[in-house]
Design a protein around this motif. Sequence first.
Motif, PDB file in Angstrom:
ATOM      1  N   ASP A   1       1.263  -9.238  22.670  1.00 51.52           N
ATOM      2  CA  ASP A   1       0.466  -8.477  23.646  1.00 51.52           C
ATOM      3  C   ASP A   1      -0.917  -8.117  23.125  1.00 51.52           C
ATOM      4  N   LEU A   2      -1.188  -8.398  21.852  1.00 48.94           N
ATOM      5  CA  LEU A   2      -2.420  -7.910  21.228  1.00 48.94           C
ATOM      6  C   LEU A   2      -3.673  -8.372  21.948  1.00 48.94           C
ATOM      7  N   GLU A   3      -3.761  -9.663  22.215  1.00 47.38           N
ATOM      8  CA  GLU A   3      -4.995 -10.183  22.816  1.00 47.38           C
ATOM      9  C   GLU A   3      -5.193  -9.611  24.215  1.00 47.38           C
ATOM     10  N   ALA A   4      -4.106  -9.559  25.011  1.00 49.70           N
ATOM     11  CA  ALA A   4      -4.222  -8.992  26.360  1.00 49.70           C
ATOM     12  C   ALA A   4      -4.616  -7.524  26.309  1.00 49.70           C
ATOM     13  N   LEU A   5      -4.051  -6.772  25.377  1.00 47.85           N
ATOM     14  CA  LEU A   5      -4.415  -5.364  25.232  1.00 47.85           C
ATOM     15  C   LEU A   5      -5.878  -5.202  24.851  1.00 47.85           C
ATOM     16  N   ALA A   6      -6.340  -6.030  23.925  1.00 45.04           N
ATOM     17  CA  ALA A   6      -7.729  -5.947  23.483  1.00 45.04           C
ATOM     18  C   ALA A   6      -8.677  -6.184  24.665  1.00 45.04           C
ATOM     19  N   TYR A   7      -8.406  -7.195  25.478  1.00 45.86           N
ATOM     20  CA  TYR A   7      -9.274  -7.481  26.626  1.00 45.86           C
ATOM     21  C   TYR A   7      -9.162  -6.385  27.693  1.00 45.86           C
ATOM     22  N   HIS A   8      -7.981  -5.784  27.821  1.00 46.46           N
ATOM     23  CA  HIS A   8      -7.829  -4.662  28.753  1.00 46.46           C
ATOM     24  C   HIS A   8      -8.722  -3.491  28.345  1.00 46.46           C
ATOM     25  N   PHE A   9      -8.731  -3.189  27.055  1.00 44.69           N
ATOM     26  CA  PHE A   9      -9.574  -2.084  26.583  1.00 44.69           C
ATOM     27  C   PHE A   9     -11.049  -2.439  26.645  1.00 44.69           C
ATOM     28  N   ILE A  10     -11.377  -3.696  26.399  1.00 41.90           N
ATOM     29  CA  ILE A  10     -12.785  -4.124  26.509  1.00 41.90           C
ATOM     30  C   ILE A  10     -13.302  -3.860  27.919  1.00 41.90           C
ATOM     31  N   GLU A  11     -12.540  -4.252  28.931  1.00 40.67           N
ATOM     32  CA  GLU A  11     -12.977  -4.061  30.313  1.00 40.67           C
ATOM     33  C   GLU A  11     -13.020  -2.581  30.681  1.00 40.67           C
ATOM     34  N   LYS A  12     -12.013  -1.812  30.234  1.00 39.40           N
ATOM     35  CA  LYS A  12     -11.973  -0.379  30.527  1.00 39.40           C
ATOM     36  C   LYS A  12     -13.183   0.336  29.925  1.00 39.40           C
ATOM     37  N   ILE A  13     -13.512   0.013  28.678  1.00 46.48           N
ATOM     38  CA  ILE A  13     -14.629   0.685  27.999  1.00 46.48           C
ATOM     39  C   ILE A  13     -15.960   0.176  28.543  1.00 46.48           C
ATOM     40  N   ARG A  14     -16.005  -1.092  28.939  1.00 45.89           N
ATOM     41  CA  ARG A  14     -17.251  -1.619  29.550  1.00 45.89           C
ATOM     42  C   ARG A  14     -17.612  -0.818  30.793  1.00 45.89           C
ATOM     43  N   ARG A  15     -16.598  -0.512  31.633  1.00 49.76           N
ATOM     44  CA  ARG A  15     -16.863   0.268  32.842  1.00 49.76           C
ATOM     45  C   ARG A  15     -17.346   1.669  32.486  1.00 49.76           C
ATOM     46  N   ARG A  16     -16.730   2.266  31.484  1.00 47.73           N
ATOM     47  CA  ARG A  16     -17.124   3.624  31.108  1.00 47.73           C
ATOM     48  C   ARG A  16     -18.531   3.659  30.528  1.00 47.73           C
ATOM     49  N   LEU A  17     -18.876   2.661  29.714  1.00 46.83           N
ATOM     50  CA  LEU A  17     -20.209   2.600  29.112  1.00 46.83           C
ATOM     51  C   LEU A  17     -21.244   1.985  30.046  1.00 46.83           C
ATOM     52  N   LYS A  18     -20.779   1.506  31.219  1.00 44.89           N
ATOM     53  CA  LYS A  18     -21.656   0.904  32.237  1.00 44.89           C
ATOM     54  C   LYS A  18     -22.431  -0.282  31.679  1.00 44.89           C
ATOM     55  N   LEU A  19     -21.723  -1.123  30.937  1.00 42.14           N
ATOM     56  CA  LEU A  19     -22.332  -2.357  30.416  1.00 42.14           C
ATOM     57  C   LEU A  19     -22.276  -3.438  31.480  1.00 42.14           C
ATOM     58  N   PRO A  20     -23.267  -4.341  31.505  1.00 46.70           N
ATOM     59  CA  PRO A  20     -23.327  -5.338  32.580  1.00 46.70           C
ATOM     60  C   PRO A  20     -22.216  -6.384  32.506  1.00 46.70           C
ATOM     61  N   GLN A  21     -21.688  -6.667  31.320  1.00 45.15           N
ATOM     62  CA  GLN A  21     -20.671  -7.707  31.207  1.00 45.15           C
ATOM     63  C   GLN A  21     -19.731  -7.402  30.044  1.00 45.15           C
ATOM     64  N   SER A  22     -18.571  -8.062  30.067  1.00 43.49           N
ATOM     65  CA  SER A  22     -17.584  -7.891  29.006  1.00 43.49           C
ATOM     66  C   SER A  22     -17.716  -9.014  27.990  1.00 43.49           C
ATOM     67  N   PRO A  23     -17.744  -8.675  26.707  1.00 44.71           N
ATOM     68  CA  PRO A  23     -17.811  -9.723  25.686  1.00 44.71           C
ATOM     69  C   PRO A  23     -16.450 -10.384  25.489  1.00 44.71           C
ATOM     70  N   SER A  24     -16.469 -11.575  24.921  1.00 41.88           N
ATOM     71  CA  SER A  24     -15.223 -12.243  24.532  1.00 41.88           C
ATOM     72  C   SER A  24     -14.944 -11.935  23.071  1.00 41.88           C
ATOM     73  N   LEU A  25     -13.691 -12.104  22.661  1.00 41.86           N
ATOM     74  CA  LEU A  25     -13.318 -11.893  21.272  1.00 41.86           C
ATOM     75  C   LEU A  25     -13.624 -13.141  20.452  1.00 41.86           C
ATOM     76  N   SER A  26     -14.126 -12.927  19.260  1.00 35.28           N
ATOM     77  CA  SER A  26     -14.348 -14.060  18.362  1.00 35.28           C
ATOM     78  C   SER A  26     -12.998 -14.606  17.900  1.00 35.28           C
ATOM     79  N   PRO A  27     -12.900 -15.929  17.602  1.00 32.03           N
ATOM     80  CA  PRO A  27     -11.623 -16.497  17.135  1.00 32.03           C
ATOM     81  C   PRO A  27     -11.081 -15.788  15.898  1.00 32.03           C
TER      82      PRO A  27
END
Length: 552
Positions: free
Chosen positions: A381-407
Amino acid sequence: MPTPSPTDDLHFFQETVSHLSGSLELADSMVSVFNHLGNHFPLEGISLHQYSQGLNALKLLFLVREGRFDYVETLVDLTPREGALMLHFEQAGDVILERKISRGGGAAKHAQALGHLLPVEPRAYLVGILTSGNETVGHLCFIGKEEDCFTEEHERKIRLLLTPFALAMSNMLRFQRVLAFQERLNEEKRGLERALEQLRDNRIVGGLGGLGSVMEVVRRLEGREVPVLILGETGTGKELIADEVQRISPRRNAPFVKVNCGAIPEGLMDGELFGYEKGAFTGATRSRPGFFEQAHGGTLFLDEVGELTPQVQVRLLRVLQNGVVERLGGKESISVDVRIIAATHRNLEAMMKQGAFREDLYYRLYVFPVMVPPLRERKQDLEALAYHFIEKIRRRLKLPQSPSLSPRSVDALMHYAWPGNVRELENLVERAMTLWPGGPLHLDRLLPRESELYQETPENLSALERLVEEKVAACFETQMPGAQIRETKSAASGQPLQTLDEATRKCIEAALSHCRGKVHGPTGAAAVLGINPSTLRNKMAKLQIRADAWKQ
């Protein structure tokens, strides 16, 4: 005695009204009035009380003395005869003068009820019945300094004050009720906003992955109201599981009150859980319902229930057994209908043995346990959780886009032990998003460097895999004796040998069958096979083996 002039009466009346209406705060207004009336009456105190015909009791509201105001809010029981007299006085709507207090009677009981604030001594009482329209507002009681200290002139003067006092008391008491009601509405509004925020942001990630078996257990609670105890390490998402239990509960549309037992100071715990009355302690300027009353008809979530003190455990057990609470400073038992969901990261069984947690309370809570695995045991579940938090925090910080995780980040996440579980991952993502310069998000650069926090590394991964294969193969022979001989005979007869994956599958399935689908813990399949639970889960994911297929 000279006859007072109308001018003197008018001046006295105007001055009293001025002090009475000088503030919307009841305490400030009454202290000011007391100081003024002390120049006209031999006063030791002023109190306001009401007569309840249904309870046949006096309800004391407050007491004013020189420079001090106290809410009292206590009941004084009366005999039928005393109650009949009170009702007669109210209907007459006049002034009552008691030149001295007899041993019995309502006045003596009134004095005893105020004994903790005003010494019980021989005194005179001057009581005016306050009415507004056809409604009796209360009884205004002037408490004298000594016996027989009030005169006919004092009776005449208090009659001048009955109408303005009745109006002022009626408005002030109504204002206080409005304030209390408004504060309750604000509390409910804040609770609804928090619940809406949780529904919006806190979906359960991994419900079809590493938390699949947990969610299957939770789904068995649909439509049921049994007490639930959620167990798991700190930061594993126990509150989210509680939210899901509530979502499928018959009480899903009723109040859902959450309490973090570990965040409330020990001295405030009783008042927060069970409520308190005005005057129960210093600073209790109003009555307040506790969390149990707020959750009446719904659900109360007691997070970190293992932090409760032994004294609070006793009171909690009594509420669970009898379904009633008693506020601090109150005498009335209040019925409550509440479903309990509790959670803790502590080992309650060990605490029971140490005498730190009551055994009877434990079995009241431990009706339907739900075990939430730590993040290190659900790494799929790690990768899915990480992307879930990325999107959640992006909305809170009002960033224009969500970054991807590096390999390298994904690889590093898989090999880290996550002692802080999901909460640690969320904090790591928030730190990385705050510092994000653009491009891929490098979570690996923010992970701790201590070697003991890593379970597997890319350098020894292949060696570990080989070791696991050997352990599983050996375990297969132990779990299914004679298998190797049968396969050898099969080979001699021209039948193909089983592949290692096939043998591994049978070994894991045999262990799961023996352990009834349990993967981790001292009686789980991982312990039987002698391997790490996360390694076993990875093997199960690779071979598409579901633990829930073996639950009984």
